[in-house]
Design an enzyme around this catalytic site. Structure first.
Site, PDB file in Angstrom:
ATOM      1  N   ARG B  42      43.169 -93.475 -37.582  1.00 55.03           N
ATOM      2  CA  ARG B  42      43.006 -94.786 -38.193  1.00 55.03           C
ATOM      3  C   ARG B  42      43.512 -94.690 -39.627  1.00 55.03           C
ATOM      4  NH1 ARG B  42      39.134 -97.784 -41.091  1.00 55.03           N
ATOM      5  NH2 ARG B  42      39.007 -99.954 -40.432  1.00 55.03           N
ATOM      6  N   SER B 111      37.665-103.377 -30.045  1.00 58.73           N
ATOM      7  CA  SER B 111      36.433-103.469 -30.830  1.00 58.73           C
ATOM      8  C   SER B 111      35.709-104.768 -30.492  1.00 58.73           C
ATOM      9  CB  SER B 111      36.744-103.502 -32.330  1.00 58.73           C
ATOM     10  OG  SER B 111      37.322-102.300 -32.748  1.00 58.73           O
ATOM     11  N   LYS B 140      33.410 -99.534 -43.061  1.00 57.42           N
ATOM     12  CA  LYS B 140      33.577-100.954 -42.735  1.00 57.42           C
ATOM     13  C   LYS B 140      32.410-101.738 -43.311  1.00 57.42           C
ATOM     14  CE  LYS B 140      36.740-101.609 -39.048  1.00 57.42           C
ATOM     15  NZ  LYS B 140      37.049-102.485 -37.915  1.00 57.42           N
TER      16      LYS B 140
END
Lengths: 211, 211
Positions: B42, B111, B140
């Site tokens: 990521r 997600s 996040k």
């Protein structure tokens, strides 16, 4: 859209930070009406979904005017919207990878800032070059600068079209075109203007006169 | 790598901001030795070229250990390195587009943060779901939180594997696994640790015991 005989004279690159409350779609449409002959969607802050949705919108507008539509950096977005071209910087995916998935009938442009990069990009199969930055700009503060003498050398070193980018506006467009290049690429000189149509038309007059 | 029978128990998602002066390649290798059964690269700040080059490195390491390798968000990078999977958030490309280019033999994860998104993702062809965030995290900050009760409902609503993500660590891993899900996804609980191998091994013991 065949990649032969594209008109590289006035190449609009987008940046939503300049357009205020106007929509990007409306701004691009006005620019095309004024004479923009290519449109590149450049998005460095959007999510992938937003980039994709903007690309779908611009694909429709450019298609309606038969103006080639190019995606900056993102091969996946270019594939997803069946764009006409993909523009890659030196920090983007290698052209070999992009060509493998995007195909030989699509246009791939490469950013270069010197003769060596220009020759290499042509050897690797670039369809055109974006040479710059000619002047430092708000869009790319850290860009290497290319003098007009170097720009002329770049143009002479390759056989593919060369477009100049970076701080180009109506006051300097004629002297840049005088180096023999094929067109100018602009962001704020069109998008930051209140009257986009007229800004685009005025630039088009300059680049057409000098060709 | 066949997408059947993947082990979703301990799913490592990378974030270079946690690894200090260590290389991502070394950290991932230690995590796999400790028991990480999936690795997702990521990258939200890297250039496309840097993302691609990191992906090539991790593809080699994961391949050597026969651990599936997944790319976050970027379909083009996943294509470029022939990754085993692609993970898409709700703000990324639509799964339909990704599937068209990535192919039916590859894994696509989505997600989700509620039952409705979970059911929709499964209907659209997701191979697994990443459900969260279970707890707010440094990675996040703006994520919607999913309670353990909602996580259980998500798992019961679909037939594909469900992995939980968001603030998971060894103190809460057992209670999260008790909802019946297939595995946990972690970032800092492995990568922020000095001893990555042991951190990974301890988490693996917990998730394996509860399966």
């Amino acid at each position: 859209m065949s990649k032969l005989n594209w008109d590289y004279s006035l190449y609009l690159v987008t940046d939503r930070s300049y357009i205020g409350k106007r929509t990007l779609a409306d701004c691009v449409k006005e620019a095309i009406k004024g004479g923009a002959s290519l449109v590149q969607l450049r998005e460095k802050t959007a999510s992938s979904r937003e980039f994709y949705e903007l690309a779908l919108q611009l694909k429709e507008i450019t298609g309606a005017f038969s103006v080639p539509f190019i995606i900056n950096d993102r091969l996946d977005i270019a594939l997803a919207v069946d764009a006409d071209g993909l523009h890659l910087g030196q920090d983007d995916l290698p052209i070999k990878i992009a060509r493998e998935y995007f195909g030989k009938n699509k246009v791939i442009g490469i950013s270069v800032s010197n003769v060596q990069e220009a020759i290499q990009a042509q050897e690797e199969g670039a369809d055109y070059l974006g040479a710059g930055a000619i002047y430092a700009t708000g869009t790319k503060l850290d860009a290497d600068l290319v003098s007009l003498a170097e720009l002329k050398k770049i143009k002479e070193a390759v056989s593919i079209p060369v477009v100049a980018i970076g701080g180009i506006k109506k006051e300097n467009a004629a002297s840049i075109m005088a180096t023999g290049i094929d067109g100018i690429s602009v962001v704020s000189a069109i998008l930051a203007e209140d009257d986009i149509y007229t800004a685009s038309k005025n630039l088009k007059t300059i680049v057409t006169a000098k060709k």
